[in-house]
Structure formats: structure tokens, C-alpha cells
Design a protein around this motif. Structure first.
Motif, PDB file in Angstrom:
ATOM      1  N   VAL A  81      50.245 -36.127  17.147  1.00 49.35           N
ATOM      2  CA  VAL A  81      49.008 -36.045  17.317  1.00 49.35           C
ATOM      3  C   VAL A  81      48.714 -36.714  18.643  1.00 49.35           C
ATOM      4  N   ARG A  82      47.979 -35.981  19.821  1.00 59.96           N
ATOM      5  CA  ARG A  82      47.764 -36.589  20.830  1.00 59.96           C
ATOM      6  C   ARG A  82      46.214 -36.909  20.960  1.00 59.96           C
ATOM      7  N   LEU A 158      43.281 -34.568  21.430  1.00 62.06           N
ATOM      8  CA  LEU A 158      43.673 -33.621  22.485  1.00 62.06           C
ATOM      9  C   LEU A 158      44.435 -32.366  21.939  1.00 62.06           C
ATOM     10  N   GLY A 159      45.178 -32.545  21.250  1.00 65.40           N
ATOM     11  CA  GLY A 159      46.307 -31.724  20.555  1.00 65.40           C
ATOM     12  C   GLY A 159      47.564 -32.329  20.003  1.00 65.40           C
ATOM     13  N   CYS A 160      48.605 -31.606  19.780  1.00 61.56           N
ATOM     14  CA  CYS A 160      49.659 -32.186  19.369  1.00 61.56           C
ATOM     15  C   CYS A 160      51.102 -31.643  19.992  1.00 61.56           C
ATOM     16  N   TYR A 161      52.058 -32.312  19.788  1.00 57.11           N
ATOM     17  CA  TYR A 161      53.629 -32.106  20.135  1.00 57.11           C
ATOM     18  C   TYR A 161      54.341 -31.549  18.624  1.00 57.11           C
ATOM     19  N   THR A 162      55.351 -30.695  18.944  1.00 59.91           N
ATOM     20  CA  THR A 162      56.045 -30.344  17.767  1.00 59.91           C
ATOM     21  C   THR A 162      57.575 -30.444  18.452  1.00 59.91           C
ATOM     22  N   ALA A 168      55.343 -25.352  16.184  1.00 59.68           N
ATOM     23  CA  ALA A 168      54.163 -25.336  17.254  1.00 59.68           C
ATOM     24  C   ALA A 168      53.069 -24.071  16.858  1.00 59.68           C
ATOM     25  N   GLN A 169      53.833 -22.983  16.090  1.00 59.79           N
ATOM     26  CA  GLN A 169      53.051 -21.873  15.807  1.00 59.79           C
ATOM     27  C   GLN A 169      52.294 -22.296  14.385  1.00 59.79           C
ATOM     28  N   VAL A 180      48.946 -27.168  21.998  1.00 54.50           N
ATOM     29  CA  VAL A 180      49.883 -27.567  21.165  1.00 54.50           C
ATOM     30  C   VAL A 180      51.015 -27.311  22.004  1.00 54.50           C
ATOM     31  N   GLU A 181      52.012 -28.127  22.222  1.00 54.36           N
ATOM     32  CA  GLU A 181      53.581 -28.006  23.020  1.00 54.36           C
ATOM     33  C   GLU A 181      54.642 -28.486  22.244  1.00 54.36           C
TER      34      GLU A 181
END
Length: 189
Positions: A81-82, A158-162, A168-169, A180-181
Motif C-alpha cells: 500500500v502506497r 495513493l494506491g498499491c503495488y502488486t 493488480a486486477q 494500482v501498478e
């Protein structure tokens, strides 16, 4: 610094998106999965931040999730989690110069405490070294933390990395408003 990181199981994303990130103490009242190691949590449980609260009363964020915890815990269902660096300016936030559970780690009020970090070590690609004790010190520093009292609210996310596109989906499904990235590098892939 453009963001801070928090590692969480995919199963917790819907809760995180609506409630934010909670300290260990607060999360005990909410159903969730954990990636924490029991022996590490035992060390953190009784530790008090100098001049502050118990370590479990803070949300612990990393400057970079590509660290020893990720090395041990990386998996498809783990997301990073960003968090917006604006949390550094919140009341009561503390910066540690290494893993907060580690004995030699020092704690400083934020944001001024950032000056006590060794950025080269915090953001180093690897913490390995030929000398065992030097490696342990680099590993400690690589896991420097930002400790936020009680909760990091959803508006700071802000979002997240996977690790992979399939994860990511799933992230996009659970937290549609997040950026999501896929970032395999943070997972040592």
C-alpha cells in the motif's frame, strides 16, 4: 521521497480502502489477515517509543518495502500500500533510523527526524555485506520506519503495488479508486 509503504494481505484491501491503515492495537478489533511474524510481534508488543506510546499503538510504514520483511514474506497475495508522504507532518508521527523492534534503533519526531536517516542505506538495493555484523546493521537501517499514531486515514492512501498483473486486477476490484501498478522489483522478482 514520493511515497511510503505498508505491506498487507490482499484480503485486507477492502477494509483498508474504507477504514485506512490501523495500528496493531486498533486492528485487533477488526477481522483481518496478518503477515506479521509472531516472534517479531512479541518483541514489538512491549516496546515503548521513547517519550511516546507503545510501538503497537502506531501504524508502521516503511520508506521502501523492498526490505528484509518483503524478502521473507513475498507472495502473490501480498500488496504494498502506497502512502502519501504528507503523513510525516501529522501530529505525533515518529521516524526511526532502523527497524523499530531492533535494540539500537533510535526514534525522532517527524519530520525533523528525517535528517537522522542514512538515505543510502534506507534505499539501498541490498543490505548484504561480507561482515556479518555490518550486514545486520545495514539490514536494520534498510527497514527504517515512519510510525503514525493509531490510523493512517484513507485519504493518505495513493494506491498499491502488486507482484503480478492478476493481483493488480484483484486490487482494482477491491479498491477501484486507487492507482494500482505491477512492480515486481519491490518483490525481488
Amino acid at each position: 521521497m514520493t511515497e511510503l509503504h505498508y505491506m498487507a494481505p490482499m484480503a485486507n484491501l477492502a477494509s483498508i480502502a474504507s477504514l485506512g491503515l490501523m495500528s496493531h492495537a486498533r486492528a485487533s478489533d477488526v477481522a483481518h489477515d496478518s503477515v506479521a511474524l509472531a516472534d517479531v510481534q512479541d518483541r514489538r508488543a512491549g516496546k515503548r517509543v521513547p517519550g511516546g506510546r507503545l510501538l503497537h499503538e502506531y501504524v508502521n510504514l516503511y520508506f521502501d518495502a523492498r526490505n528484509a520483511m518483503m524478502w521473507m514474506r513475498r507472495s502473490d497475495d501480498l500488496v504494498v500500500v502506497r502512502i502519501a508522504p504528507a503523513v510525516l507532518d501529522l501530529d505525533g508521527v515518529v521516524v526511526s533510523d532502523g527497524n523499530a523492534a531492533n535494540g539500537p534503533t533510535r526514534f525522532f519526531p517527524s519530520p525533523g527526524g528525517l535528517a537522522n536517516l542514512d538515505a543510502e542505506r534506507v534505499y539501498a538495493e541490498w543490505w548484504t555485506h561480507d561482515d556479518y555484523w555490518e550486514q545486520q546493521e545495514r539490514k536494520r537501517q534498510r527497514q527504517a520506519e515512519v510510525l503514525v499514531p493509531d490510523v493512517v486515514s484513507p485519504e493518505h492512501i495513493l494506491g498499491c503495488y502488486t507482484w503480478r498483473s492478476s493481483a493488480a486486477q484483484e486490487c482494482r476490484r477491491l479498491a477501484a479508486h486507487w492507482a494500482v501498478e505491477v512492480n515486481a522489483h519491490v518483490y525481488f522478482a
